[in-house]
Design a protein around this motif. Structure first.
Motif, PDB file in Angstrom:
ATOM      1  N   UNK A   1       0.834  -1.202   0.000  1.00 45.89           N
ATOM      2  CA  UNK A   1       0.000   0.000   0.000  1.00 45.89           C
ATOM      3  C   UNK A   1       0.868   1.251   0.000  1.00 45.89           C
ATOM      4  N   UNK A   2       2.007   1.174   0.677  1.00 45.71           N
ATOM      5  CA  UNK A   2       2.917   2.312   0.682  1.00 45.71           C
ATOM      6  C   UNK A   2       3.413   2.624  -0.725  1.00 45.71           C
ATOM      7  N   UNK A   3       3.708   1.578  -1.515  1.00 42.34           N
ATOM      8  CA  UNK A   3       4.150   1.777  -2.884  1.00 42.34           C
ATOM      9  C   UNK A   3       3.034   2.390  -3.733  1.00 42.34           C
ATOM     10  N   UNK A   4       1.804   1.919  -3.546  1.00 43.23           N
ATOM     11  CA  UNK A   4       0.677   2.476  -4.289  1.00 43.23           C
ATOM     12  C   UNK A   4       0.462   3.940  -3.924  1.00 43.23           C
TER      13      UNK A   4
ATOM     14  N   UNK B   1      -8.676  -1.152   2.672  1.00 43.21           N
ATOM     15  CA  UNK B   1      -9.618  -2.101   3.264  1.00 43.21           C
ATOM     16  C   UNK B   1     -10.073  -3.157   2.259  1.00 43.21           C
ATOM     17  N   UNK B   2     -10.404  -2.733   1.040  1.00 41.22           N
ATOM     18  CA  UNK B   2     -11.012  -3.651   0.077  1.00 41.22           C
ATOM     19  C   UNK B   2      -9.983  -4.464  -0.700  1.00 41.22           C
ATOM     20  N   UNK B   3      -8.814  -3.895  -0.940  1.00 42.02           N
ATOM     21  CA  UNK B   3      -7.805  -4.612  -1.709  1.00 42.02           C
ATOM     22  C   UNK B   3      -6.750  -5.250  -0.815  1.00 42.02           C
ATOM     23  N   UNK B   4      -6.266  -4.514   0.184  1.00 41.32           N
ATOM     24  CA  UNK B   4      -5.205  -5.018   1.061  1.00 41.32           C
ATOM     25  C   UNK B   4      -5.745  -5.653   2.339  1.00 41.32           C
ATOM     26  N   UNK B   5      -7.065  -5.584   2.539  1.00 47.62           N
ATOM     27  CA  UNK B   5      -7.718  -6.192   3.691  1.00 47.62           C
ATOM     28  C   UNK B   5      -7.163  -5.673   5.019  1.00 47.62           C
TER      29      UNK B   5
ATOM     30  N   UNK C   1       0.457  -2.914   8.124  1.00 46.02           N
ATOM     31  CA  UNK C   1       0.037  -2.651   6.756  1.00 46.02           C
ATOM     32  C   UNK C   1       1.197  -2.413   5.814  1.00 46.02           C
ATOM     33  N   UNK C   2       2.381  -2.020   6.351  1.00 41.15           N
ATOM     34  CA  UNK C   2       3.523  -1.790   5.493  1.00 41.15           C
ATOM     35  C   UNK C   2       4.062  -3.047   4.854  1.00 41.15           C
TER      36      UNK C   2
ATOM     37  N   UNK D   1     -10.998  -2.249  -7.355  1.00 39.59           N
ATOM     38  CA  UNK D   1     -11.519  -1.260  -6.410  1.00 39.59           C
ATOM     39  C   UNK D   1     -11.618   0.108  -7.071  1.00 39.59           C
ATOM     40  N   UNK D   2     -10.613   0.467  -7.875  1.00 42.16           N
ATOM     41  CA  UNK D   2     -10.670   1.738  -8.602  1.00 42.16           C
ATOM     42  C   UNK D   2     -11.922   1.799  -9.480  1.00 42.16           C
TER      43      UNK D   2
END
Length: 501
Positions: free
Chosen positions: A280-283, A380-384, A400-401, A413-414
């Motif tokens: 998620x950090x990369x996104x 929440x929806x992609x990385x849970x 989350x990292x 999700x997008x």
């Protein structure tokens, strides 16, 4: 006895006269002081009532802004969805997968299987995707394509389709965030400028002589919901024309935004493989890179970034916008007073949009919109990742990292969130944007500044400022509006609650 009493009164008559004078003077002074105290109490009471009325009007104005955005946002959403038909690309991917399945298994088994989703389709297909960005398909092309073009489109490889899917889904979601933020701030400017004119007209009509105010009086409290011509001032035609200028953002500005956002998305996400797993950090970092290309990489670039061309039409296009909005142009059966009033509103709106304060608040709105999209919905929806709470924010940040998810999962999700961002009801993104404190402070400054520049028709405004004679409306210097606004904006930011005006 009587004689002695007379002599005593005669001897002390001077003292009696002095005493009576002192008592009379004391009584008069007391009455004067009591009168002044009564006047002061009445003045304080009137000021409290006026401030409370102004606050109620302002708060009602902000609610009207929210309802207005929700009412007109679907128009921009429909135009953006039509310009970037992501679902058509998904259908083509699903059709190709169904064809492959039909060649490998029996038709009866295909009929019982569920249609694949974006993420499911990726599991089977994305391993062969070589990520070179391709242009999206405009909705208008669907009905006009020749059979040869349809055949060419059907022969697109999975790599091309997934590249198109990736760029289009991200571009569409980001463009809607930008459009929602711009529409929110533009609506705040428009309705607060008109609300200011209405308030001033109300005050002037109450302060004017009865002979002038009769027949045109506007009550300070307007509880008549269907009385639209009094809800935002008494110049109904000017207000209609002014508000109709939002047509430009809904139909033209949002499409111009697509081109700018799409170019940035291609540069940043072009080589990203849908099958690749990223954190998620990369996104978030990739999203920030897109924003830097669109908004500016430095503070100076963001401050000088011009959004006016997306929000308002050029002056030579204003008549075109009015006609497209269902009204006659400014040159057709329009009174000179209406034309002048409309021009003053447009010029002041342009000055506000070009001000550094506008860019500052707009950047905060972008932050809120993108944060809700990436940090809340995608996480929440992609990385849970569960929703972040204050007590567990640090722990979830660490956990989350390390969590990774396929890019295709985020693309799904997008795709879905694009409809939520542009929704005209229960819009979570609009609610998140309106939580920005500086938005209300900005609206308050717009609503309460530059009162002296408004002069209702037929009445001379008796609004004074230091150095201005009563009843005289000061001339507007070329740079006064922006300078006075910036000064008022600085004072608004200095107040803790951001609500005093």
């Amino acid at each position: 006895m009587l004689q002695s009493t007379r002599r005593w009164l005669r001897r002390n008559r001077t003292n009696f006269a002095i005493g009576a004078g002192v008592l009379g003077a004391g009584y008069m002074a007391g009455q004067y002081v009591l009168g002044k105290l009564s006047e002061a109490r009445q003045r304080m009471s009137d000021e409290r009532i006026a401030k409370e009325n102004l606050r109620r009007r302002f708060e009602q104005n902000q609610e009207d802004c929210t309802f207005t955005v929700l009412a007109i946002l679907p128009t921009a959403t429909d135009n953006i969805l039509a310009a970037i038909p992501v679902e058509q690309v998904l259908e083509e991917l699903q059709r190709q997968k169904a064809e492959r399945l039909s060649r490998s298994v029996g038709p009866s088994e295909i009929g019982t299987s569920a249609p694949p989703s974006v993420a499911d389709t990726t599991e089977d297909d994305a391993h062969s995707a070589s990520m070179q960005a391709d242009s999206f398909i405009h909705a208008s092309q669907v009905a006009t394509e020749e059979p040869a073009e349809e055949e060419t489109k059907s022969k697109k490889s999975k790599a091309q389709l997934w590249s198109e899917m990736k760029i289009s889904s991200i571009t569409r979601a980001f463009t809607l965030v930008y459009t929602l933020s711009l529409l929110t701030l533009l609506t705040r400017i428009q309705l607060n400028l008109l609300g200011r004119r209405n308030y001033l007209a109300s005050v002037v009509s109450l302060a004017a002589p009865q002979s002038m105010a009769e027949g045109s009086r506007i009550n300070l409290e307007n509880n008549d919901d269907d009385n639209f011509d009094q809800a935002y001032g008494n110049d109904f035609e000017t207000n209609r024309r002014y508000l109709s200028l939002s047509w430009w953002l809904l139909h033209r500005g949002c499409l111009d935004l697509i081109e700018k956002v799409q170019a940035a998305v291609k540069d940043v996400f072009g080589l990203l493989n849908p099958r690749e797993e990223i954190t998620l950090e990369k996104l978030s970092e990739l999203t920030l890179q897109v924003r830097k290309r669109v908004e500016g990489a430095t503070e100076e670039q963001r401050r000088t970034c011009k959004w006016l061309s997306f929000l308002l039409p050029p002056q030579d296009q204003e008549d075109y916008v009015l006609r497209e909005s269902g009204m006659s142009s400014s040159s057709e059966s329009t009174s000179p007073a209406t034309t002048t009033s409309l021009r003053r509103l447009i010029d002041e709106t342009s000055d506000l949009i070009d001000s550094p304060s506008f860019t500052h608040v707009l950047t905060l709105l972008f932050d809120a919109g993108f944060s809700h999209l990436v940090d809340n919905k995608i996480s929440q929806l992609s990385y849970k990742i569960p929703p972040v709470s204050e007590s567990s924010a640090r722990v979830q940040e660490i956990v989350g990292g390390d969590v990774k998810a396929k890019v295709a999962s985020s693309l799904a999700v997008f795709c879905r969130q694009a409809h939520s961002i542009g929704s005209g009801a229960n819009n979570e993104y609009l609610a998140a944007i309106e939580q920005v404190r500086d938005l209300e402070a900005f609206a308050a400054v717009v609503y309460s500044s530059n009162f002296e520049y408004e002069s209702p028709e037929g009445v001379t405004a008796s609004v004074t400022r230091p150095g201005t004679a009563e009843g005289q409306t000061p001339a507007k210097p070329a740079a006064t509006t922006e300078d006075s606004f910036e000064s008022a904006w600085g004072k608004a930011l200095a107040k803790e609650d951001g609500k005093e005006f």
